[in-house]
Each structure stands twice: as C-alpha cells, then as structure tokens.
Motif scaffolding. Sequence first.
Motif, PDB file in Angstrom:
ATOM      1  N   ILE A 153       0.845  -1.201   0.000  1.00 58.87           N
ATOM      2  CA  ILE A 153       0.000   0.000   0.000  1.00 58.87           C
ATOM      3  C   ILE A 153       0.880   1.250   0.000  1.00 58.87           C
ATOM      4  CG2 ILE A 153      -1.542   1.418   1.449  1.00 58.87           C
ATOM      5  CD1 ILE A 153      -3.022  -1.068   2.198  1.00 58.87           C
ATOM      6  N   PHE A 154       1.900   1.244   0.862  1.00 56.97           N
ATOM      7  CA  PHE A 154       2.830   2.380   0.909  1.00 56.97           C
ATOM      8  C   PHE A 154       3.525   2.572  -0.433  1.00 56.97           C
ATOM      9  CE2 PHE A 154       2.609   2.233   5.576  1.00 56.97           C
ATOM     10  CZ  PHE A 154       2.547   3.591   5.823  1.00 56.97           C
ATOM     11  N   LEU A 155       3.957   1.462  -1.010  1.00 61.60           N
ATOM     12  CA  LEU A 155       4.691   1.541  -2.273  1.00 61.60           C
ATOM     13  C   LEU A 155       3.839   2.210  -3.352  1.00 61.60           C
ATOM     14  CD1 LEU A 155       7.215   0.814  -3.922  1.00 61.60           C
ATOM     15  CD2 LEU A 155       6.173  -1.393  -4.406  1.00 61.60           C
ATOM     16  N   LEU A 156       2.583   1.788  -3.462  1.00 58.26           N
ATOM     17  CA  LEU A 156       1.697   2.346  -4.485  1.00 58.26           C
ATOM     18  C   LEU A 156       1.426   3.827  -4.222  1.00 58.26           C
ATOM     19  CD1 LEU A 156      -0.057   1.577  -6.986  1.00 58.26           C
ATOM     20  CD2 LEU A 156      -1.979   1.429  -5.413  1.00 58.26           C
ATOM     21  N   SER A 157       1.089   4.151  -2.969  1.00 57.62           N
ATOM     22  CA  SER A 157       0.764   5.538  -2.643  1.00 57.62           C
ATOM     23  C   SER A 157       1.945   6.456  -2.923  1.00 57.62           C
ATOM     24  CB  SER A 157       0.377   5.665  -1.162  1.00 57.62           C
ATOM     25  OG  SER A 157      -0.490   4.633  -0.802  1.00 57.62           O
ATOM     26  N   PHE A 158       3.138   6.077  -2.433  1.00 56.33           N
ATOM     27  CA  PHE A 158       4.319   6.921  -2.631  1.00 56.33           C
ATOM     28  C   PHE A 158       4.601   7.122  -4.111  1.00 56.33           C
ATOM     29  CE2 PHE A 158       5.789   6.105   1.808  1.00 56.33           C
ATOM     30  CZ  PHE A 158       5.905   7.430   2.157  1.00 56.33           C
ATOM     31  N   THR A 159       4.425   6.043  -4.882  1.00 51.77           N
ATOM     32  CA  THR A 159       4.740   6.140  -6.306  1.00 51.77           C
ATOM     33  C   THR A 159       3.823   7.152  -6.998  1.00 51.77           C
ATOM     34  OG1 THR A 159       5.503   3.876  -6.328  1.00 51.77           O
ATOM     35  CG2 THR A 159       4.931   4.833  -8.449  1.00 51.77           C
ATOM     36  N   TYR A 160       2.493   7.026  -6.772  1.00 51.22           N
ATOM     37  CA  TYR A 160       1.578   7.948  -7.421  1.00 51.22           C
ATOM     38  C   TYR A 160       1.773   9.380  -6.920  1.00 51.22           C
ATOM     39  CZ  TYR A 160      -1.132   4.557 -10.125  1.00 51.22           C
ATOM     40  OH  TYR A 160      -1.529   3.628 -11.044  1.00 51.22           O
ATOM     41  N   ILE A 161       2.032   9.541  -5.613  1.00 50.29           N
ATOM     42  CA  ILE A 161       2.244  10.900  -5.081  1.00 50.29           C
ATOM     43  C   ILE A 161       3.496  11.507  -5.709  1.00 50.29           C
ATOM     44  CG2 ILE A 161       2.829  12.217  -3.001  1.00 50.29           C
ATOM     45  CD1 ILE A 161       0.992  10.178  -1.476  1.00 50.29           C
ATOM     46  N   THR A 162       4.590  10.728  -5.737  1.00 52.15           N
ATOM     47  CA  THR A 162       5.847  11.229  -6.301  1.00 52.15           C
ATOM     48  C   THR A 162       5.675  11.652  -7.758  1.00 52.15           C
ATOM     49  OG1 THR A 162       6.956   9.604  -4.925  1.00 52.15           O
ATOM     50  CG2 THR A 162       8.297  10.674  -6.597  1.00 52.15           C
ATOM     51  N   LEU A 163       4.863  10.889  -8.507  1.00 48.31           N
ATOM     52  CA  LEU A 163       4.741  11.165  -9.941  1.00 48.31           C
ATOM     53  C   LEU A 163       3.581  12.097 -10.263  1.00 48.31           C
ATOM     54  CD1 LEU A 163       5.553   7.608 -11.326  1.00 48.31           C
ATOM     55  CD2 LEU A 163       7.104   9.522 -10.970  1.00 48.31           C
ATOM     56  N   GLY A 164       2.926  12.651  -9.243  1.00 48.70           N
ATOM     57  CA  GLY A 164       1.932  13.691  -9.489  1.00 48.70           C
ATOM     58  C   GLY A 164       0.511  13.187  -9.717  1.00 48.70           C
ATOM     59  N   GLY A 165       0.194  11.982  -9.289  1.00 47.91           N
ATOM     60  CA  GLY A 165      -1.179  11.490  -9.417  1.00 47.91           C
ATOM     61  C   GLY A 165      -1.308  10.382 -10.440  1.00 47.91           C
TER      62      GLY A 165
ATOM     63  N   GLY B 299       6.273  -1.231 -11.123  1.00 45.48           N
ATOM     64  CA  GLY B 299       7.402  -1.647 -11.962  1.00 45.48           C
ATOM     65  C   GLY B 299       7.430  -0.844 -13.260  1.00 45.48           C
ATOM     66  N   ALA B 300       6.258  -0.746 -13.916  1.00 47.55           N
ATOM     67  CA  ALA B 300       6.191  -0.009 -15.177  1.00 47.55           C
ATOM     68  C   ALA B 300       6.438   1.490 -14.946  1.00 47.55           C
ATOM     69  CB  ALA B 300       4.831  -0.228 -15.836  1.00 47.55           C
ATOM     70  N   LEU B 301       5.816   2.028 -13.865  1.00 47.47           N
ATOM     71  CA  LEU B 301       5.940   3.476 -13.613  1.00 47.47           C
ATOM     72  C   LEU B 301       7.339   3.896 -13.173  1.00 47.47           C
ATOM     73  CD1 LEU B 301       2.527   4.239 -11.859  1.00 47.47           C
ATOM     74  CD2 LEU B 301       3.257   4.938 -14.138  1.00 47.47           C
ATOM     75  N   SER B 302       8.145   2.940 -12.716  1.00 46.98           N
ATOM     76  CA  SER B 302       9.503   3.300 -12.289  1.00 46.98           C
ATOM     77  C   SER B 302      10.263   3.947 -13.450  1.00 46.98           C
ATOM     78  CB  SER B 302      10.249   2.068 -11.772  1.00 46.98           C
ATOM     79  OG  SER B 302      10.469   1.148 -12.823  1.00 46.98           O
ATOM     80  N   ASN B 303       9.848   3.599 -14.680  1.00 48.97           N
ATOM     81  CA  ASN B 303      10.483   4.221 -15.858  1.00 48.97           C
ATOM     82  C   ASN B 303      10.364   5.737 -15.819  1.00 48.97           C
ATOM     83  OD1 ASN B 303      11.426   2.104 -17.849  1.00 48.97           O
ATOM     84  ND2 ASN B 303       9.382   1.352 -17.339  1.00 48.97           N
ATOM     85  N   VAL B 304       9.166   6.225 -15.416  1.00 49.61           N
ATOM     86  CA  VAL B 304       8.941   7.669 -15.363  1.00 49.61           C
ATOM     87  C   VAL B 304       9.879   8.296 -14.334  1.00 49.61           C
ATOM     88  CG1 VAL B 304       7.251   9.491 -14.932  1.00 49.61           C
ATOM     89  CG2 VAL B 304       6.524   7.335 -15.982  1.00 49.61           C
ATOM     90  N   TYR B 305       9.941   7.654 -13.146  1.00 50.80           N
ATOM     91  CA  TYR B 305      10.793   8.191 -12.090  1.00 50.80           C
ATOM     92  C   TYR B 305      12.249   8.280 -12.557  1.00 50.80           C
ATOM     93  CZ  TYR B 305      13.513   8.620  -7.873  1.00 50.80           C
ATOM     94  OH  TYR B 305      14.426   9.040  -6.949  1.00 50.80           O
ATOM     95  N   PHE B 306      12.757   7.172 -13.095  1.00 54.51           N
ATOM     96  CA  PHE B 306      14.159   7.162 -13.497  1.00 54.51           C
ATOM     97  C   PHE B 306      14.427   8.150 -14.640  1.00 54.51           C
ATOM     98  CE2 PHE B 306      14.303   2.844 -11.500  1.00 54.51           C
ATOM     99  CZ  PHE B 306      15.260   3.176 -10.550  1.00 54.51           C
ATOM    100  N   TYR B 307      13.451   8.244 -15.558  1.00 53.66           N
ATOM    101  CA  TYR B 307      13.658   9.148 -16.691  1.00 53.66           C
ATOM    102  C   TYR B 307      13.706  10.604 -16.218  1.00 53.66           C
ATOM    103  CZ  TYR B 307      13.287  11.267 -21.277  1.00 53.66           C
ATOM    104  OH  TYR B 307      13.540  12.007 -22.406  1.00 53.66           O
ATOM    105  N   GLN B 308      12.778  10.932 -15.299  1.00 56.31           N
ATOM    106  CA  GLN B 308      12.741  12.312 -14.806  1.00 56.31           C
ATOM    107  C   GLN B 308      13.970  12.663 -13.973  1.00 56.31           C
ATOM    108  OE1 GLN B 308       8.990  12.602 -12.766  1.00 56.31           O
ATOM    109  NE2 GLN B 308       7.812  12.878 -14.667  1.00 56.31           N
TER     110      GLN B 308
END
Lengths: 531, 41
Positions: free
Chosen positions: A198-210, A304-313
């Motif tokens: 749950i934490f992992l999902l929430s942090f990911t969406y918050i970090t990437l802006g929704g 896993g898929a969204l990590s691409n956005v984080y790393f790219y940014q």
Amino acid sequence: MPVSTPVIGVFILIYLMIMFYLGWLGYKKTKLTEDYMIAGRNVHPYVLALSYGATFISTSAIIGFGGAAGALGMGLLWLAVMNIIVGIFIAFVFFGSRTRRMSLNLRAVTFPELLGRRFQSRFIQGFSGALIGVFMPLYAGIVLIGGARFIEATLNINYDIAVLILTVIVAAYVITGGLIAVMYTDALQGALMFIGMIFLLSFTYITLGGINAAHSALTAMNHLVPEGLAAGGHLGWTSMPAFGTPIWWTLVSTLVLGVGIGVLAQPQLAVRFMTVRNDAALNKAVFVGGPFILMMTGVAFTVGALSNVYFYQNTGMISLAAAGGNTDLIIPEYINSAMPDLFVVLFMLTLLAAAMSTLSSQYHTMGTAIGHDFYREYVKKGDLGKTISITRVAIAITILGSVILAYMLPISIIARATAIFFGLCAAAFLPMYTGALFWKRMTREGAIASLLVGTFSSLFWLTFVRSSEAVPLGISKALFGVETLITGTWTLVDPILIATPLAFIAGIVVSLMTKPIPDEHLDKCFTRKRK
Amino acid sequence: MLGIDDPYIWIAYILCFISAIGCMIYGAIKWNDGLDDEDVE
C-alpha cells in the motif's frame, strides 16, 4: 543502502522473534498427523486467505515480475487480473470447496494423497509425490536465492552465510511446527506485505503527481523503448506488444497464461483448502484474498512499469538502463532511490516476509510429498506409523537440496524457474485434479495417462523445443546437433499451452476407453454431509 | 482513459479493481453459506 544497518537489524530481529514465537505455538498445538499435515482442519478464514496469498506471492512475484513489468510495461496487468479471477475466485469457489470436502471424505492430508485416493492408485500418489520432491527444490532454490540476495545487500553479510541464516530460521519453524506454524507465520507475513505494498503504491503515485499524470508521463515515453526491445515487438510501457512477436508470446503465453493458470494446480496452495472447517470459511477467504492479490501483483506490475517515469525524470534513463540491464534489480533500485528511508526498512521486511512465507510452504509440501506420499504410501504401502518423523527428516533432506541449488543456480533464472515450475504443475496435475473434482467418469487409467503425458510432454518441450530453456540446457544440441528440434514461432510457445491440452486429451480418451470407477467409491468421494 | 491510450491496458487496469471488488462482494454475500457443512468429527 541508505538506511543504517543497526536500524534494519533491530527491526529484523523483532520480526524474527515473532516468527519463532509462532513456530513454537505451532509445535505446541501439533499432536496428530492431521495437525502437522493440514493444521487440524481448523484454520481461521483470514489466516487461510493471507497464508494462501503470501505463499502464492513470493519475492519473485514482486521483484522478478515487477522488474519484468519495468521492462515490458503494463501488459503484465493481465497477469494480475488472472491472479485474482483464476488464482483466487475460481480456485476457492470451484476447486476449493470440492477439494476440502473430498479430502475430508477420503481422509486425505496432502494433495497427492487426495488424487491417489480419488483414483484408488498408490502409483498416482507416489509419482506425484516424487515429482514434487524432485522439481520443487528448484522453485524453492530460487526463492531462497531471492531472499538471501536481499539479506546480503541489506545487512552487508556474505551471500553464503545469508543462505544459511535464512534456511535455518525457516527450517526451524517448519520442521517443528508443521502446517500450523507455517500458516500462522504466513498470515503475519501476508499482513506485513499488504501494508508494504500500500505504501509503495501511494508513494509512487504521489511522487509522480497522481494517477493520470503518472500514466500519461509513461505513455509519453513510448519513443524511448530501446531498439532491441522495439524489434521484439515492444510498443511502449502502456501498450500491449505487437501481436505474434517474441515479446507478445513471452508476455501472453509464459507470464499471463503460464503463471495465471498454473496456480490452480500448485500442491502447496491446493493443500490449504483442506485446512478449514467448512465452505463458509472459503467464502470469507475470497473476500480477503481478492483485494490482497490486487495489492500484491497489481501494485508490483503498476509500480514496476511506472519506475520508468521516475528514473527518466531523475536520471534521464529508463528503468532497464538504470538497473544496469538486469530486470531483477529494477524494483530494489527504484525503492532505494525513490522512497523515504523508513519505507526502505518496511519494504525490506516485506520482501523478507514474501520469501519466507513461500519457502516455508514449499519446504512443508516437499517434505510431506517425499515423507508421506512417496515413502510411506508408495514405497511402504501405507505401513508405517511415524509419518510425522519421516516427514520431518524428508523436509530436512529437501531443504538441503534447495540450499545446494541456491549455491549453484545463476541469479538470472528467478522469474523463469517460477514459470517452469508453475507450467509443469499445470500440465501434470491440472487435468487429473479437474477430473477428480468435476468428472466422475474419469478413470484411474485416464488419470495416470494425463499425469504421465502432462509431465513428459512438458519436460520434452522444455528440453527440445522452447528455445529459452532448450538452448541453455544444451541437451538437444548434444543429442541431435540442433539447438531446438522445431524452429519458428513454436520455439517461443510456453509448454503449458502444448502439454496441458495434450494431458487433458489423454485423460479424456483413456478414461472413455476404460472401466469406470465403481459407484460406491464415487459416492464416498462426492458425498456431502450436513450437520 | 487514465492516461493510457491502449484499451487493452486500461481494460486490464480496471479489471484488476473490478475483479478484486467482485471477490469482496461474493465473499460478503456468501459470508455464512456452507456453515452447515460437516464438522471435523
């Protein structure tokens, strides 16, 4: 690792002390064979659901398959859909209640024993037990590798010592406490995994802006797919691969269908249906199990898929490049760089829990398969009173086998070996198991035919046709001078799509040609007693 | 839909939630069904 070792050490120590306490509790409660094998058929529905889910989802599902989603994209979400619909709903509602009732009617305490007694065949029980005993150490070996690599990286200790530490801890509570200890520790580990994800999902969406922003950013990265992957059919992380390409076959046949359907015939999961008192407990477990699996594989594949956005940014690289080309490192790399320190600790415990819960069930299933199904029922014809002691020794032996494999196997094998084991189980057991529960006309000979055809056609396909296994194994090359016996698209197709239908056909044809099982035995199998 | 162009992906995304919620609805409706099954001895 950014978090100090002593902090993690303290958390892990507390966690391990609770594990030992639950193991000791299991030991105290284990008096009869049924207690040791199937937890006295009296497990709480929530414990069943969490234990089933935690066993189902190993570290490889989160790290290995989450990493695969980092490389292949969100198409893996179809596997999450399969995990929920097939792995939970169909498994519990259709297979679970019949498995539970039949195991009670036939006094069966393991998965092979259920099949053996349903078809009145010691061979089926013995062969199934041996199959599990031989091939499950491979699956356990890779789960052990995953867990030990994690301990190695987190606590900065030697990998070989990490393997030993993990083995000794899990072995201690499985051997002494049997399935009661296994399921209660599983449930606690499952709860921990749930919170972590749950934490992992929430942090990911918050970090990437929704949610929408994160997905849109990923869609906008389509042009960044590396050439090699694009040539294989990769169309972007928010698109399915092009139909019929190598990546499409890997995604659909091996990952989505292979693992998605294979779960139905997993002995360590099927045995859990036998541990509850009544069907109401199974219904309650569906209520908990559906959302639990959503939070496990659904979250792992999305993140896993969204990590691409984080790393790219942040680094200008896609995940695969940021992880140095190794998909197994995408999720750990992402956690370490993107998440707050405290979460890193929580997630490490989540992964440790995922590895331990799967390992403990594997050890228990392998031990009972060899000690009870193969040795006692097949070799000794049921003539031995000390099943628990024999099983304990068998558990110790299979643990040793998986430890040896953990030292020998290469790390890159993790996700593939999981798929191989799931596929083999589907081919060997699913037709016979389905027939046992739903088709009264299936005969002993039909069941044996499906078991043998499923096992050997699956192994044949892996050794001689499917290139991703046949080429590294090299047996085809050594015997026939060619890397695979057939060429073209066939070499991409997962054995589950070939061997399972063949086994179903063999089971049906041979059953129709042979004498039906006597009605009195069928009545005994299928009778439904009510209070 | 949800920032995803390919319908095969957003359908899967939504199906994950629908199937999980479906499991919860099924479990809630059938909460006490099967309580009258035989007990262990």
